[in-house]
Structure formats: structure tokens, C-alpha cells
Design a protein around this motif. Structure first.
Motif, PDB file in Angstrom:
ATOM      1  N   THR A  31     -70.435 -47.011 -10.408  1.00 40.72           N
ATOM      2  CA  THR A  31     -69.657 -47.343  -9.217  1.00 40.72           C
ATOM      3  C   THR A  31     -69.838 -48.801  -8.811  1.00 40.72           C
ATOM      4  OG1 THR A  31     -71.489 -46.680  -7.817  1.00 40.72           O
ATOM      5  CG2 THR A  31     -69.841 -44.998  -8.311  1.00 40.72           C
ATOM      6  N   GLY A  32     -68.926 -49.265  -7.963  1.00 39.23           N
ATOM      7  CA  GLY A  32     -69.038 -50.614  -7.421  1.00 39.23           C
ATOM      8  C   GLY A  32     -70.158 -50.657  -6.398  1.00 39.23           C
ATOM      9  N   MET A  33     -71.144 -51.497  -6.614  1.00 38.63           N
ATOM     10  CA  MET A  33     -72.261 -51.636  -5.651  1.00 38.63           C
ATOM     11  C   MET A  33     -72.387 -53.110  -5.294  1.00 38.63           C
ATOM     12  SD  MET A  33     -75.181 -49.241  -7.378  1.00 38.63           S
ATOM     13  CE  MET A  33     -74.714 -49.571  -9.069  1.00 38.63           C
ATOM     14  N   GLY A  34     -72.256 -53.402  -3.989  1.00 45.39           N
ATOM     15  CA  GLY A  34     -72.313 -54.785  -3.531  1.00 45.39           C
ATOM     16  C   GLY A  34     -73.573 -55.499  -3.991  1.00 45.39           C
ATOM     17  N   ASN A  86     -63.846 -52.637  -7.607  1.00 45.63           N
ATOM     18  CA  ASN A  86     -63.985 -51.934  -6.334  1.00 45.63           C
ATOM     19  C   ASN A  86     -63.548 -52.880  -5.208  1.00 45.63           C
ATOM     20  OD1 ASN A  86     -66.350 -51.255  -3.957  1.00 45.63           O
ATOM     21  ND2 ASN A  86     -65.280 -49.513  -4.832  1.00 45.63           N
ATOM     22  N   GLN A 128     -67.963 -38.382  -2.999  1.00 44.65           N
ATOM     23  CA  GLN A 128     -69.403 -38.648  -2.867  1.00 44.65           C
ATOM     24  C   GLN A 128     -70.053 -37.716  -1.866  1.00 44.65           C
ATOM     25  OE1 GLN A 128     -70.898 -42.713  -2.347  1.00 44.65           O
ATOM     26  NE2 GLN A 128     -72.605 -41.855  -1.169  1.00 44.65           N
ATOM     27  N   GLY A 145     -76.121 -38.017  -6.421  1.00 41.87           N
ATOM     28  CA  GLY A 145     -77.225 -37.233  -6.953  1.00 41.87           C
ATOM     29  C   GLY A 145     -77.219 -37.028  -8.456  1.00 41.87           C
ATOM     30  N   GLY A 165     -74.428 -44.455  -8.840  1.00 37.43           N
ATOM     31  CA  GLY A 165     -74.755 -45.781  -8.340  1.00 37.43           C
ATOM     32  C   GLY A 165     -76.222 -46.097  -8.618  1.00 37.43           C
ATOM     33  N   THR A 166     -77.100 -45.368  -7.923  1.00 39.35           N
ATOM     34  CA  THR A 166     -78.534 -45.636  -8.002  1.00 39.35           C
ATOM     35  C   THR A 166     -79.041 -45.622  -9.448  1.00 39.35           C
ATOM     36  OG1 THR A 166     -78.716 -44.515  -5.869  1.00 39.35           O
ATOM     37  CG2 THR A 166     -80.761 -44.893  -7.069  1.00 39.35           C
TER      38      THR A 166
HETATM   39  C1  LIG Z   1     -77.127 -50.561  -3.777  1.00 37.02           C
HETATM   40  C2  LIG Z   1     -75.842 -49.816  -3.511  1.00 37.02           C
HETATM   41  C3  LIG Z   1     -74.720 -50.528  -3.095  1.00 37.02           C
HETATM   42  C4  LIG Z   1     -73.496 -49.867  -2.902  1.00 37.02           C
HETATM   43  N1  LIG Z   1     -72.381 -50.603  -2.574  1.00 37.02           N
HETATM   44  C5  LIG Z   1     -71.160 -49.997  -2.581  1.00 37.02           C
HETATM   45  C6  LIG Z   1     -69.964 -50.772  -2.479  1.00 37.02           C
HETATM   46  O1  LIG Z   1     -69.991 -52.004  -2.358  1.00 37.02           O
HETATM   47  N2  LIG Z   1     -68.767 -50.096  -2.549  1.00 37.02           N
HETATM   48  C7  LIG Z   1     -68.703 -48.732  -2.730  1.00 37.02           C
HETATM   49  O2  LIG Z   1     -67.590 -48.172  -2.818  1.00 37.02           O
HETATM   50  N3  LIG Z   1     -69.819 -47.984  -2.811  1.00 37.02           N
HETATM   51  C8  LIG Z   1     -71.038 -48.590  -2.769  1.00 37.02           C
HETATM   52  N4  LIG Z   1     -72.181 -47.821  -2.921  1.00 37.02           N
HETATM   53  C9  LIG Z   1     -72.068 -46.358  -3.147  1.00 37.02           C
HETATM   54  C10 LIG Z   1     -71.974 -46.113  -4.656  1.00 37.02           C
HETATM   55  O3  LIG Z   1     -70.813 -46.735  -5.126  1.00 37.02           O
HETATM   56  C11 LIG Z   1     -71.969 -44.623  -5.083  1.00 37.02           C
HETATM   57  O4  LIG Z   1     -70.868 -43.956  -4.519  1.00 37.02           O
HETATM   58  C12 LIG Z   1     -73.247 -43.909  -4.775  1.00 37.02           C
HETATM   59  O5  LIG Z   1     -74.344 -44.728  -5.127  1.00 37.02           O
HETATM   60  C13 LIG Z   1     -73.313 -42.585  -5.534  1.00 37.02           C
HETATM   61  O6  LIG Z   1     -74.492 -41.893  -5.273  1.00 37.02           O
HETATM   62  P1  LIG Z   1     -75.847 -42.010  -6.177  1.00 37.02           P
HETATM   63  O7  LIG Z   1     -76.519 -43.238  -5.660  1.00 37.02           O
HETATM   64  O8  LIG Z   1     -76.563 -40.743  -5.872  1.00 37.02           O
HETATM   65  O9  LIG Z   1     -75.434 -42.147  -7.610  1.00 37.02           O
HETATM   66  C14 LIG Z   1     -73.419 -48.451  -3.082  1.00 37.02           C
HETATM   67  C15 LIG Z   1     -74.577 -47.743  -3.465  1.00 37.02           C
HETATM   68  C16 LIG Z   1     -75.765 -48.394  -3.690  1.00 37.02           C
HETATM   69  C17 LIG Z   1     -76.967 -47.592  -4.149  1.00 37.02           C
END
Ligand SMILES: Cc1cc2nc3c(=O)[nH]c(=O)nc-3n(C[C@H](O)[C@H](O)[C@H](O)COP(=O)(O)O)c2cc1C
Length: 359
Positions: free
Chosen positions: A28-31, A79, A147, A180, A201-202
């Protein structure tokens, strides 16, 4: 492995068909985290990676898209934030650069979905509730990413195991399960629920291909515990438990507002945005939502607090978004090992389940 096609594809799902990726595994997109290095590694490993553009300027996004395209021919996505003042320019960029897939951080907008779709870009918004899934599918979304509450970053209260079947039953487009997931059993379970794949993401943050500083990755592995706080930007945000987060939770309103103003000023310098543009973004963020101006101001906290940890390597000064899954992760594989292991594990789990059938 038996049953593997010549290009290494093991599982054929509506997600692999819709986007052209080999494996039904999404990063996923993570900032500040999902930059060209991570997205390229995921693409080359056969998964679908998303560049996080919410923390990039338009120019930075352009450079990031070029950087990925120089290193892989495989599909990848971007994203977007629908409430960004320059969302239209970003969509122009995606169209010009022939980016295959777009996702949205938080709520999308109908006209943005239409523009992307008219250009042939696959649109996959994230949702945290069944009615949001129905709404975006009504607007033409090609698939949805659901999510559950255990997921990292902005998150809802309903667990993946309950939200996912609800959404699968409610919409007739591919559903990607998030929140998860970390292994092959999870992918097999998501497919059993009727999902078309999983998004993580994580787990991708905690790979050797992610650019997050090693010291910060170590803090994730050692801490293993998350909390949901509204003190970062006014919305429920699942983050790693830390001294700073405990302090934010304990601080009063005035302290929170002062911090928001300070961080807003720092983000302005960093992003090159004018106060006018930031206020326009804030107004757009507030539009249609039940956010007070104080909360909108608090939102200015988020980019700086995430950057301090994810880029500057200062877990003591920053906020580290994280899913509950961090509690079961204890290694830093590369993306090829991770995705390969998940797909092989899922194939094994599915075969084992079939052996339970009484014929
Ligand atoms: C460090 C971090 C930054 C995130 N930033 C964004 C973001 O910029 N845009 C977004 O749509 N979701 C963001 N998310 C949510 C993730 O895209 C994702 O939906 C989520 O991590 C899924 O759950 P998981 O961590 O259990 O895999 C972020 C998650 C994390 C852990």
C-alpha cells in the motif's frame, strides 16, 4: 512447484487479471515510506506496489514515477489524496506517464474517479465501512481495498474478519483485504472470504527494501505494540506505542494546538507550499467532514511527525504508524522473499484445505 505457470504465476485472481500483476499481493501507499525503491522491489517481485504521493510535491511525484519506470516494466500504482489542492495536476501526471493503477488515501471524489477511468487507469479506493464501498463502486471504482481496524495508519474500529465478508457480499467488484496480513495463511484466508488478494503496509515497511532507517525498523521489531490515537491529526490513527505518543495522549488542548502550528510551519518550508495553499488544503480536508478547525490544524502535525521517524531516523521525535501485525513480525526479508513465501504458503494452505474434503 506443481501448478505454477511458466511466468511463475501461482494464483490467478480477479486482482491479477485486473491489474496485470503476477501475484495477488499489494504493497500500500505509505507516506514517507513507499518511495521508488520499495515500489520497484515489489513490482519486480510480481506484486502491486503503490507510490505514496500524499507526502510528495507534484515534482517529487513526477521524479518518483520516472525512477520506478526506469527500473521496471511491471505495473505499479500511485496513492493519491483527493483533498490535495493540486489533485487534478497529479491526475494529469498519472495519465501522461501511463501509470496503470491509482488508489486513494482517505475518501476519493467522484469526478477524480471519472477522470482516471476515462484515461483507462484502474481505480482502487480504500474503504473502512460497507457503505463507503457501495458508494465508491457506484462512482465507478474498479475494485476496493478494505482496511480492518487492526491495520496501520488511519483506521476504523471493525476488524478485518468482520468487515471483509460484509464488503465482499455488498459489492460486485474485486475486493482486496487489508489490515493484519503478513503470511500465506492470511492470503489463503482472505481468498476463502471471497477477496481477490491482500494488501499490506506494516509488513512491507519491515523489509530490507524499505528505505526506513534501520534504527527505526529495530524500534518496530522491539516494540511490537500499537495504540489508536486521535492526538496526531484528529482522526483515529493506529501507531506504534512510544513515549512521544503517550505524551501526546496526556497533553492538553493548548499544547496540542501549539505543536500543530509549529509543525505546520515546518511542513510549509519542507513542501514549498504557501500558507494559502495549505489553508486551501485544510478547507478541502474539512469539507463534508465533521472536523473542527482545531482538528484541521492538528492535521498539519501528521506529515512532520511521520517524517521525523521514517526519514530522519528519530523515533524519539516522530510518530510511527503501524498495524497490530507488528506484534508477530520478527524479520526483515526482501520483497522477493516475502512475496514468494506468501504465495507459496497460500498455495500450500489451499491444498491442505482441499485434502479435508470428504468425497
Ligand atoms: C507507516 C504507514 C504510513 C501509511 N500511510 C498511508 C498513506 O499515506 N496513504 C494510505 O492510503 N494509507 C496509508 N497507510 C495505511 C496503509 O496503506 C495500509 O492500509 C495499512 O498499513 C494496512 O494494514 P497493515 O499495516 O496491517 O498491513 C499507512 C500505514 C503505515 C503503517
Amino acid at each position: 512447484m506443481t501448478g505454477t505457470s511458466t511466468d511463475g504465476q501461482v494464483l490467478d485472481t480477479p486482482l491479477t487479471r485486473l491489474t496485470g500483476v503476477r501475484h495477488p499481493v499489494v504493497q500500500t501507499g505509505m507516506g514517507w515510506v513507499a518511495g521508488p525503491r520499495l515500489v520497484t522491489a515489489v513490482a519486480n517481485a510480481g506484486g502491486l506496489g503503490f507510490l505514496a504521493s500524499a507526502t510528495m510535491t507534484l515534482d517529487q511525484l513526477g521524479r518518483a514515477v520516472h525512477a520506478v519506470k526506469e527500473r521496471t516494466d511491471a505495473p505499479f500504482g500511485v496513492n493519491l489524496r483527493a483533498d490535495a489542492g493540486d489533485a487534478d495536476d497529479r491526475i494529469d501526471l498519472l495519465i501522461r506517464e501511463d501509470v496503470r493503477v491509482a488508489s486513494f488515501a482517505l475518501a476519493p471524489r467522484r469526478e477524480l474517479i471519472s477522470r482516471l477511468k476515462d484515461a483507462g487507469i484502474v481505480v482502487i479506493p480504500s474503504v473502512g465501512a460497507r457503505r463507503h464501498a457501495e458508494k465508491v463502486v457506484g462512482w465507478g471504482a474498479d475494485a476496493v481495498l478494505v482496511q480492518g481496524g487492526e491495520g496501520g495508519g488511519h483506521t476504523g474500529a471493525v476488524a478485518t474478519t468482520l468487515l471483509l465478508p460484509q464488503v465482499v457480499d455488498a459489492v460486485d467488484v474485486p475486493v482486496i483485504a487489508a489490515g493484519g496480513f503478513f503470511d500465506g495463511r492470511g492470503l489463503a484466508a482472505a481468498l476463502a472470504y471471497g477477496a481477490a488478494g491482500v494488501a499490506m503496509g506494516t509488513r512491507f515497511l519491515l523489509t530490507s527494501d524499505s528505505s526506513v532507517p534501520d534504527a527505526v525498523k529495530r524500534v518496530y521489531l522491539e516494540t511490537g505494540e500499537t495504540v489508536v490515537t486521535r492526538r496526531v491529526d484528529g482522526m483515529p490513527h493506529r501507531v506504534l506505542r512510544s513515549g512521544l505518543v503517550d505524551a501526546l495522549e496526556g497533553s492538553g488542548r493548548v499544547g496540542g494546538l501549539m505543536r500543530a502550528l509549529r509543525n505546520g510551519a515546518r511542513f510549509k518550508n519542507l513542501s514549498g507550499m504557501s500558507w494559502r495553499e495549505m489553508i486551501a488544503d485544510g478547507r478541502a480536508m474539512k469539507h463534508g467532514k465533521d472536523l473542527s478547525w482545531a482538528q484541521v490544524l492538528m492535521a498539519a502535525n501528521t506529515p512532520m511527525l511521520l517524517k521525523a521517524a521514517m526519514v530522519d531516523g528519530r523515533p524519539d521525535l516522530g510518530v510511527m504508524a503501524s498495524g497490530q501485525v507488528v506484534g508477530v513480525i520478527d524479520d526483515l526479508p526482501d520483497c522477493a522473499q516475502l512475496i514468494g513465501g506468501i504465495v507459496a504458503g497460500a498455495a500450500e494452505a489451499i491444498a491442505a484445505q482441499q485434502s479435508l474434503l470428504v468425497r
